[in-house]
Design a protein around this motif. Structure first.
Motif, PDB file in Angstrom:
ATOM      1  N   ARG A  20      38.137  57.450  25.995  1.00  0.00           N
ATOM      2  CA  ARG A  20      37.605  56.681  27.133  1.00  0.00           C
ATOM      3  C   ARG A  20      38.188  57.162  28.462  1.00  0.00           C
ATOM      4  NH1 ARG A  20      38.813  53.931  30.920  1.00  0.00           N
ATOM      5  NH2 ARG A  20      40.996  54.196  30.330  1.00  0.00           N
ATOM      6  N   ARG A  21      37.328  57.269  29.445  1.00  0.00           N
ATOM      7  CA  ARG A  21      37.759  57.697  30.779  1.00  0.00           C
ATOM      8  C   ARG A  21      36.957  56.945  31.831  1.00  0.00           C
ATOM      9  NH1 ARG A  21      40.515  59.997  27.883  1.00  0.00           N
ATOM     10  NH2 ARG A  21      40.817  62.200  27.469  1.00  0.00           N
ATOM     11  N   ALA A  22      37.508  56.891  33.026  1.00  0.00           N
ATOM     12  CA  ALA A  22      36.687  56.497  34.179  1.00  0.00           C
ATOM     13  C   ALA A  22      35.882  57.742  34.553  1.00  0.00           C
ATOM     14  CB  ALA A  22      37.576  56.067  35.331  1.00  0.00           C
ATOM     15  N   TYR A  24      32.942  59.070  37.064  1.00  0.00           N
ATOM     16  CA  TYR A  24      32.355  58.638  38.332  1.00  0.00           C
ATOM     17  C   TYR A  24      30.917  59.161  38.492  1.00  0.00           C
ATOM     18  CZ  TYR A  24      37.147  57.272  38.941  1.00  0.00           C
ATOM     19  OH  TYR A  24      38.374  56.674  38.740  1.00  0.00           O
ATOM     20  N   TRP A 133      33.088  49.470  28.096  1.00  0.00           N
ATOM     21  CA  TRP A 133      33.608  50.804  28.427  1.00  0.00           C
ATOM     22  C   TRP A 133      33.788  51.626  27.141  1.00  0.00           C
ATOM     23  CZ3 TRP A 133      37.236  50.493  33.217  1.00  0.00           C
ATOM     24  CH2 TRP A 133      37.333  51.742  33.855  1.00  0.00           C
ATOM     25  N   TYR A 144      32.310  53.639  34.939  1.00  0.00           N
ATOM     26  CA  TYR A 144      33.572  53.120  35.464  1.00  0.00           C
ATOM     27  C   TYR A 144      33.327  51.784  36.134  1.00  0.00           C
ATOM     28  CZ  TYR A 144      33.386  53.859  40.584  1.00  0.00           C
ATOM     29  OH  TYR A 144      33.116  53.759  41.919  1.00  0.00           O
ATOM     30  N   TRP A 145      34.412  51.035  36.256  1.00  0.00           N
ATOM     31  CA  TRP A 145      34.382  49.706  36.857  1.00  0.00           C
ATOM     32  C   TRP A 145      34.826  49.859  38.302  1.00  0.00           C
ATOM     33  CZ3 TRP A 145      37.638  45.102  34.437  1.00  0.00           C
ATOM     34  CH2 TRP A 145      37.380  43.924  35.151  1.00  0.00           C
ATOM     35  N   SER A 146      33.974  49.464  39.216  1.00  0.00           N
ATOM     36  CA  SER A 146      34.287  49.550  40.641  1.00  0.00           C
ATOM     37  C   SER A 146      34.427  48.136  41.201  1.00  0.00           C
ATOM     38  CB  SER A 146      33.149  50.300  41.342  1.00  0.00           C
ATOM     39  OG  SER A 146      33.244  50.139  42.727  1.00  0.00           O
ATOM     40  N   THR A 147      35.463  47.943  42.015  1.00  0.00           N
ATOM     41  CA  THR A 147      35.737  46.594  42.546  1.00  0.00           C
ATOM     42  C   THR A 147      35.853  46.636  44.072  1.00  0.00           C
ATOM     43  OG1 THR A 147      38.041  47.088  41.996  1.00  0.00           O
ATOM     44  CG2 THR A 147      36.868  45.651  40.489  1.00  0.00           C
ATOM     45  N   PRO A 148      34.759  46.971  44.761  1.00  0.00           N
ATOM     46  CA  PRO A 148      34.850  47.081  46.225  1.00  0.00           C
ATOM     47  C   PRO A 148      35.141  45.728  46.886  1.00  0.00           C
ATOM     48  CG  PRO A 148      32.563  47.199  45.517  1.00  0.00           C
ATOM     49  CD  PRO A 148      33.400  47.184  44.270  1.00  0.00           C
ATOM     50  N   LYS A 183      44.259  61.078  32.092  1.00  0.00           N
ATOM     51  CA  LYS A 183      45.200  60.947  33.215  1.00  0.00           C
ATOM     52  C   LYS A 183      46.598  60.652  32.686  1.00  0.00           C
ATOM     53  CE  LYS A 183      41.799  59.372  36.500  1.00  0.00           C
ATOM     54  NZ  LYS A 183      41.018  58.168  36.767  1.00  0.00           N
ATOM     55  N   ARG A 185      50.083  59.065  32.045  1.00  0.00           N
ATOM     56  CA  ARG A 185      50.606  57.699  32.075  1.00  0.00           C
ATOM     57  C   ARG A 185      52.095  57.731  31.778  1.00  0.00           C
ATOM     58  NH1 ARG A 185      45.258  56.771  31.323  1.00  0.00           N
ATOM     59  NH2 ARG A 185      44.454  54.683  31.704  1.00  0.00           N
TER      60      ARG A 185
HETATM   61  C1  LIG Z   1      39.898  46.079  37.077  1.00  0.00           C
HETATM   62  C2  LIG Z   1      39.635  47.510  37.438  1.00  0.00           C
HETATM   63  C3  LIG Z   1      39.111  47.809  38.683  1.00  0.00           C
HETATM   64  C4  LIG Z   1      38.845  49.132  39.042  1.00  0.00           C
HETATM   65  N1  LIG Z   1      38.324  49.388  40.282  1.00  0.00           N
HETATM   66  C5  LIG Z   1      38.120  50.666  40.668  1.00  0.00           C
HETATM   67  C6  LIG Z   1      37.595  50.940  41.961  1.00  0.00           C
HETATM   68  O1  LIG Z   1      37.280  50.037  42.748  1.00  0.00           O
HETATM   69  N2  LIG Z   1      37.436  52.234  42.305  1.00  0.00           N
HETATM   70  C7  LIG Z   1      37.765  53.264  41.450  1.00  0.00           C
HETATM   71  O2  LIG Z   1      37.624  54.427  41.820  1.00  0.00           O
HETATM   72  N3  LIG Z   1      38.207  53.024  40.197  1.00  0.00           N
HETATM   73  C8  LIG Z   1      38.393  51.751  39.786  1.00  0.00           C
HETATM   74  N4  LIG Z   1      38.851  51.495  38.514  1.00  0.00           N
HETATM   75  C9  LIG Z   1      39.009  52.605  37.563  1.00  0.00           C
HETATM   76  C10 LIG Z   1      40.446  53.132  37.572  1.00  0.00           C
HETATM   77  O3  LIG Z   1      40.674  53.832  38.775  1.00  0.00           O
HETATM   78  C11 LIG Z   1      40.667  54.053  36.363  1.00  0.00           C
HETATM   79  O4  LIG Z   1      40.472  53.296  35.188  1.00  0.00           O
HETATM   80  C12 LIG Z   1      42.078  54.634  36.391  1.00  0.00           C
HETATM   81  O5  LIG Z   1      42.167  55.639  37.377  1.00  0.00           O
HETATM   82  C13 LIG Z   1      42.514  55.243  35.066  1.00  0.00           C
HETATM   83  O6  LIG Z   1      41.654  56.279  34.685  1.00  0.00           O
HETATM   84  P1  LIG Z   1      40.968  56.290  33.247  1.00  0.00           P
HETATM   85  O7  LIG Z   1      40.131  55.034  33.196  1.00  0.00           O
HETATM   86  O8  LIG Z   1      40.142  57.547  33.213  1.00  0.00           O
HETATM   87  O9  LIG Z   1      42.037  56.289  32.220  1.00  0.00           O
HETATM   88  C14 LIG Z   1      39.105  50.187  38.129  1.00  0.00           C
HETATM   89  C15 LIG Z   1      39.630  49.873  36.871  1.00  0.00           C
HETATM   90  C16 LIG Z   1      39.900  48.562  36.522  1.00  0.00           C
HETATM   91  C17 LIG Z   1      40.466  48.261  35.170  1.00  0.00           C
END
Ligand SMILES: Cc1cc2nc3c(=O)[nH]c(=O)nc-3n(C[C@H](O)[C@H](O)[C@H](O)COP(=O)(O)O)c2cc1C
Length: 196
Positions: A20-22, A24, A133, A144-148, A183, A185
Motif C-alpha cells: 500500500r502506498r499514497a 497521487y 486503501w 490517497y487520502w487528501s485533507t485540504p 517511504k 519509517r
Molecule cells: C488522515 C490522513 C490525511 C492525509 N492527508 C494528506 C493530504 O492532505 N495531502 C497529502 O499529500 N497526503 C495526505 N495523506 C497521505 C500521506 O501523506 C501519506 O500516507 C504518507 O506520506 C505516507 O506515505 P504512504 O501512504 O505511501 O506510506 C494523508 C494521510 C492520512 C492518513
C-alpha cells in the motif's frame, strides 16, 4: 489445518499492507474503475470496526461530470478559505480531479446520542478509509487520502447536517503498485515498549 489457514491469511494481509502506498493523481494511469469495484471498496469500508456500532462513516462518489463539478466547488472553497486568487493553486486542484478517475468524499456522522467520544468516530472512519486503501491495492488502483483545509467551506455543497463533517477526499485512478518504493519509517523498536 486452522493454523495453516491463518498463516496463509496473515501473509497475504502483510503483503497488501506492505504494498500500500499514497499514489497521487499525477501518477495515475488512464483507465476506468468499474462501478462494481467501487462498490467492493465501499463494502469493505463498511466492515470497519465501530464502537457501539455507531457506524459514523458515509461517502459521496464522484465520477465523470460530477467529478468536474466537485473540482469547481473545491476551487471556490479554496478561494473562500484562503482569501486569495492563486490561479496556479486553483489549476492544480482542478488538475487533480481531471487526473483521477473517481473521487470519494469521506464523511463522519456524529452519533446524535453522543454515545462515544468524537475521536472514536473519527478513528472508526479512518479505519474505514484504511480498508478502502488496502482494497485498492488488490484491484491495482492508486489512491490517497487528501485533507485540504478548505473542506469546511464545502458543507453547503455536500448538504451536510449539523452533526456531519467532511474528512477529506479519496482520489483514485488505475495504477501498478510494483512501481513505488516504500517511504522510510522510523523503526518500530523505538515506538514500542516491551513489558515481558
Ligand atoms: C488522515 C490522513 C490525511 C492525509 N492527508 C494528506 C493530504 O492532505 N495531502 C497529502 O499529500 N497526503 C495526505 N495523506 C497521505 C500521506 O501523506 C501519506 O500516507 C504518507 O506520506 C505516507 O506515505 P504512504 O501512504 O505511501 O506510506 C494523508 C494521510 C492520512 C492518513
Amino acid at each position: 489445518m486452522i493454523v495453516n489457514f491463518l498463516n496463509k491469511f496473515s501473509m497475504n494481509i502483510s503483503k497488501i499492507i506492505n504494498t500500500r502506498r499514497a499514489v497521487y493523481p499525477s501518477q495515475f494511469k488512464e483507465g476506468d474503475i468499474d462501478k462494481e469495484i467501487i462498490k467492493i471498496i465501499l463494502e469493505n469500508a463498511n466492515k470497519a470496526p465501530t464502537h457501539r456500532m455507531t457506524q459514523p462513516w458515509f461517502f459521496k462518489v464522484y465520477k465523470s461530470d460530477s467529478k468536474n463539478s466537485l473540482g469547481i466547488k473545491m476551487m471556490e472553497a479554496f478561494e473562500l478559505h484562503s482569501n486569495t486568487e492563486s490561479p496556479l493553486k486553483k489549476k492544480k486542484i482542478l488538475q487533480k480531479c481531471e487526473q483521477s478517475n473517481c473521487i470519494i468524499a469521506i464523511f463522519m456522522k456524529r452519533d446524535p446520542k453522543e454515545s462515544v467520544p468524537e475521536w472514536e468516530e473519527i478513528a472508526a472512519t479512518a479505519m474505514a478509509v484504511q480498508n478502502m486503501w488496502l482494497t485498492c491495492v488488490e484491484y491495482e488502483i492508486g489512491c490517497y487520502w487528501s485533507t485540504p483545509k478548505y473542506i469546511d467551506k464545502m458543507n453547503d455543497f455536500f448538504m451536510l447536517k449539523e452533526n456531519e463533517r467532511c474528512l477529506g477526499f479519496f482520489y483514485m485512478g488505475k495504477y501498478d503498485h510494483s512501481e513505488l518504493e516504500s517511504k522510510e519509517r522510523e523503526s518500530i523498536n523505538v515506538k514500542t515498549e516491551w513489558n515481558f
